[in-house]
Enzyme design. Structure first.
Site, short mmCIF file in Angstrom:
data_model
loop_
_atom_site.label_atom_id
_atom_site.label_comp_id
_atom_site.label_asym_id
_atom_site.label_seq_id
_atom_site.Cartn_x
_atom_site.Cartn_y
_atom_site.Cartn_z
N ASP A 283 6.35 -3.96 8.40
CA ASP A 283 5.92 -5.29 7.93
C ASP A 283 7.10 -6.07 7.34
OD1 ASP A 283 3.34 -4.16 8.43
OD2 ASP A 283 3.33 -3.35 6.40
N ASN B 4 -12.29 -6.09 11.98
CA ASN B 4 -11.65 -5.74 10.73
C ASN B 4 -11.10 -6.94 9.97
OD1 ASN B 4 -11.29 -3.47 12.83
ND2 ASN B 4 -11.12 -2.42 10.88
N GLU C 182 -4.08 -10.01 12.31
CA GLU C 182 -3.44 -9.88 11.00
C GLU C 182 -1.98 -10.29 11.12
OE1 GLU C 182 -3.95 -5.72 10.08
OE2 GLU C 182 -2.19 -5.13 11.26
#
Length: 322
Positions: free
Chosen positions: A14, A163, A200
């Site tokens: 990330d 999700n 995401e």
């Protein structure tokens, strides 16, 4: 001729690289133990590899943000209320490893540092960045456009299968929203729902009269891939109808060259100040032992982003500098 790419920084998932007006690059990412927020800085992107690391914040032993510190992002934002600028880090953390709706219970939080150098000074905990929806959320980024500071993040809607979806909202302060969340994208294509139904890791880059929003989808194994939305930079960013979503992924695993699950990217700029650099993580193997969550081998990669004749970004392959 294409050049085979090697990881820039090992075991940092990330990744976020922010190039500041002081001439330094600032780097943060998820650390393998998910127990702290780590910072480093250097005058060049390559210099980040061996740069000194500083712990900006460590999780407490107990409480609502005492587990699984994920995906910190560092930004230098102006407070719309005071006009003063400071360093902000946005991150997700959980109260426990309890599973609800088949998800961890992360919420988004913010810390602030008013020192010119964020590796010095004091980081102040600003609390939860509350979207008004009390569900699993993560992966926030911010950007300024036409004098408005925007917040973009991923969150679960219990009424929508999957999700997480991606939302946008204006900010009242760099740690408080100033408007209702607007959903921009949800998992819908086959490549977005492999293993998990996920949108995401949003990131923003502006170029050629458009705002581009990249994001990541599917499970965090070799199925992880990146998608793209875009909008005219004069359009209303809070109207989902103004955004266009690509039907196909823009970056996915390169099996022959053994780069798997590229995603959760950020954008920065090369030392020339103009070339957009794509920052992302990927693994170099697929044989993960145990829970992929605890596999540390998602490495940071950086490569130039290219552009086609229509002004659209060309991501290429995660293994190559084209």
């Amino acid at each position: 001729m294409a050049e085979l790419l090697k990881p820039l920084i090992l075991q940092r998932a990330d990744p976020c690289i922010y190039k500041h007006s002081d001439g330094y690059y600032y780097f943060t990412a998820s650390v393998p133990l998910y127990d702290r927020i780590e910072l480093r800085r250097a005058k060049t992107i390559d210099g980040l590899v061996d740069a000194q690391t500083v712990d900006a914040w460590r999780k407490p032993d107990t409480g609502p943000y005492s587990e699984l510190v994920w995906a910190p992002e560092i930004h230098f934002n102006k407070d719309p209320q005071t006009g003063e600028s400071a360093w902000y880090i946005y991150f997700a953390a959980a109260p426990s490893r309890e599973i609800k709706y088949n998800l961890f219970q992360h919420r988004m939080y913010c810390i602030r540092n008013c020192h010119a150098n964020p590796l010095e000074g004091t980081w102040e905990f600003m609390g939860q960045v509350d979207s008004g929806i009390d569900t699993f959320c993560l992966d926030a980024t911010t950007f300024e456009h036409k004098g408005v500071l925007y917040y973009v993040w991923a969150q679960k809607d219990v009424a929508i299968e999957g999700n997480s979806n991606i939302y946008i909202a204006p900010m009242e302060t760099p740690w408080q929203l100033g408007g209702e969340p607007v959903m921009l994208t949800k998992p819908e294509f086959e490549w977005e729902i492999r293993g998990f139904w996920v949108n995401e890791g949003p990131s923003i880059v502006k170029r050629n009269g458009r705002i581009f929003l990249s994001y990541s989808a599917s499970a965090t194994d070799e199925n992880y891939a990146m998608g793209l939305l875009w909008i005219d930079d004069n359009a209303d960013l809070l109207n989902p109808a103004n955004w266009t979503k690509a039907r196909e992924p823009v970056l996915c695993s390169d099996i022959p060259n053994k780069i798997f699950g590229p995603g959760h990217n950020s954008f920065t700029y090369a030392e020339d100040g103009d070339t957009v650099m794509l920052v992302y993580h990927a693994r170099t193997y697929t044989e993960i032992e145990g829970d992929p969550l605890w596999n540390p081998d998602r490495h940071t990669f950086v490569k130039p982003l290219r552009w086609d004749d229509q002004g659209m970004p060309v991501f290429g392959k995660p293994s190559l500098i084209e």
